[in-house]
Design an enzyme around this catalytic site. Structure first.
Site, mmCIF file in Angstrom:
data_model
loop_
_atom_site.group_PDB
_atom_site.id
_atom_site.type_symbol
_atom_site.label_atom_id
_atom_site.label_comp_id
_atom_site.label_asym_id
_atom_site.label_seq_id
_atom_site.Cartn_x
_atom_site.Cartn_y
_atom_site.Cartn_z
ATOM 1 N N GLU A 94 39.500 10.528 53.266
ATOM 2 C CA GLU A 94 38.616 9.807 52.332
ATOM 3 C C GLU A 94 38.795 10.310 50.889
ATOM 4 O OE1 GLU A 94 34.679 8.606 53.586
ATOM 5 O OE2 GLU A 94 35.246 9.004 55.662
ATOM 6 N N GLY B 272 53.469 5.025 54.436
ATOM 7 C CA GLY B 272 53.968 5.102 53.061
ATOM 8 C C GLY B 272 52.885 5.077 52.008
#
Ligand code: FAD
Length: 379
Positions: free
Chosen positions: A362, A129
């Site tokens: 990232e 989530g």
């Protein structure tokens, strides 16, 4: 032979030039690892990189700082030779980044192992989530006596399933959102750690969905201060984000080399392919993309090494530009190979798969744009 002229740029010291030359030679002599079993290949690459001494750069020993230019040179060089070798190196660094920057002497003992290639590390931040939105982290570490009880799930965790230790970010509740997270060191043999699923992606590497079932952690497992986990994660990414750009740069350089070899050798319309001006235009675009990426990557690395406390803007620019540019360069290299470009066994085919995830993890490209825009607006 890839262009080495960037090594004479003022960003570098002699130790960086020696590192680049030494690693390039080592890669040519040693990187012939069979990739058919990805887990086995990764374990073997970590061990080889440890024995070769290269992994000592992946973490900071006592009293040392991470040298971002070295990290970038190593990732660029490894990526140019073998994407999985770059992955193996990168994860030893990212996985142990929090310990390198904030670890206690006891926690730093793990660095001796990861830097020697005797233990494999992982960085567990993303959840089903909450990917880009780290402040929504739902995994909890609830105080219980002198320790914590860890519950929750993490997904897309590189080295998941083969790692010996995980750095896990969890909600400890000091404040709502990003100010209520902390970082923890979790050895893989701790009871309650479940590998729910191994995830397969376009460029195979070990990746898993993890579940934490009432895992008991001692207080000494916390890395850094309580409630400072978001800062720990962002500090780690501040160092390693530029290195993702460096890996993309390595892939792009390899694609350019492959394209140059191809257009010089391929005969079409009575001449080598490179004599067509439109092909020269493509080559020029690729060379320009490679150099622009290198400038941004090594500018970010140099800035960090010169002592800047944060390089969020520079690292975001480096990562965004290098990954997007590498995708363009690789796509063009593939196109110049014609049908062979999409054929298994051709380097450009594997580069085309390797590059894609770098534009997502990232911090996806759009997230980097937000970072860059905020810095510009705040200036
Ligand atoms: C191969 C691979 C390896 C990975 N390894 C690790 C790992 O080792 N450890 C780890 O913790 N995670 C890892 N990840 C997870 C990775 O960091 C996340 O996938 C990434 O942060 C994006 O999160 P998400 O997938 O939930 O996408 P979402 O957060 O759902 O984002 C989807 C898209 O929405 C857009 N978007 C998101 N935010 C914004 C914004 N603010 N503004 C504009 N657009 C936006 C972007 O286009 C983004 O790509 C890995 C992922 C992959 C694919």
């Amino acid at each position: 032979m890839a262009d080495r002229s960037f090594l004479s740029w003022p960003f570098f010291e002699d130790k960086h030039r020696a590192l680049a030359e030494g690693l390039d030679a080592w890669c040519a002599a040693n990187l012939h690892v069979d990739h058919s079993d990805t887990d086995a290949a990764c374990r073997s690459l970590v061990a080889m990189l440890g024995q070769g001494g290269w992994l000592k750069h992946s973490g900071a020993g006592e009293g040392e700082a991470l040298d971002v230019r070295s990290l970038c040179i190593i990732r660029e060089t490894l990526a140019r030779h073998d994407g999985l070798a770059d992955f193996a190196f990168a994860m030893q660094g990212l996985g142990m980044g929090a310990v390198s920057l904030f670890g206690t002497p006891e926690q730093r003992k793990w660095l001796d192992k990861t830097r020697a290639g005797q233990a494999i590390s992982a960085f567990a931040l993303t959840e089903p989530g909450s990917g880009s939105d780290v402040a929504r982290t739902a995994t909890t570490a609830v105080r219980d006596g002198d320790g914590f009880i860890l519950n929750g799930e993490k997904t897309y965790i590189s080295n998941g399933g083969i790692a010996d230790l995980y750095v896990v970010f969890a909600r400890t509740g000091e404040a709502p959102g990003a100010k209520g997270l902390s970082a923890f060191l979790l050895p893989a043999d701790t009871p309650g750690l479940e590998i729910v699923e191994r995830i397969e992606v376009v460029a195979p590497h070990p990746l898993a969905h993890l579940r934490f079932n009432d895992i008991r952690l001692p207080a000494s497992a916390m890395i850094g201060q309580p409630g400072r986990g978001f800062q720990v994660a962002m500090s780690v990414l501040d160092v390693f984000r530029s290195t993702v750009g460096a890996a993309a740069l390595g892939f792009a350089r390899r694609a350019l080399d492959e394209a140059l070899a191809r257009v010089k050798e391929r005969q079409l319309f009575g001449a080598p392919l490179h004599e067509l001006q439109m092909v020269q235009g493509h080559i020029a675009d690729m060379a320009l993309d490679v150099d622009a990426s290198a400038l941004l990557v090594y500018r970010a690395a140099w800035t960090k090494d010169m002592g800047a406390p944060r390089v969020s803007r520079e690292a975001a620019m480096a990562k965004l530009n290098a990954t997007e540019a590498a995708q363009r360069v690789i796509d063009t290299a593939l196109q110049l190979h014609g049908g062979d470009g999409v054929r298994k066994g051709f380097i450009v085919e594997s580069l085309y798969r390797e590059i894609r995830a770098l534009r997502i993890y990232e911090g996806a490209t759009d997230v980097q744009k937000v970072v860059i825009a905020r810095a510009a607006l705040d200036a």
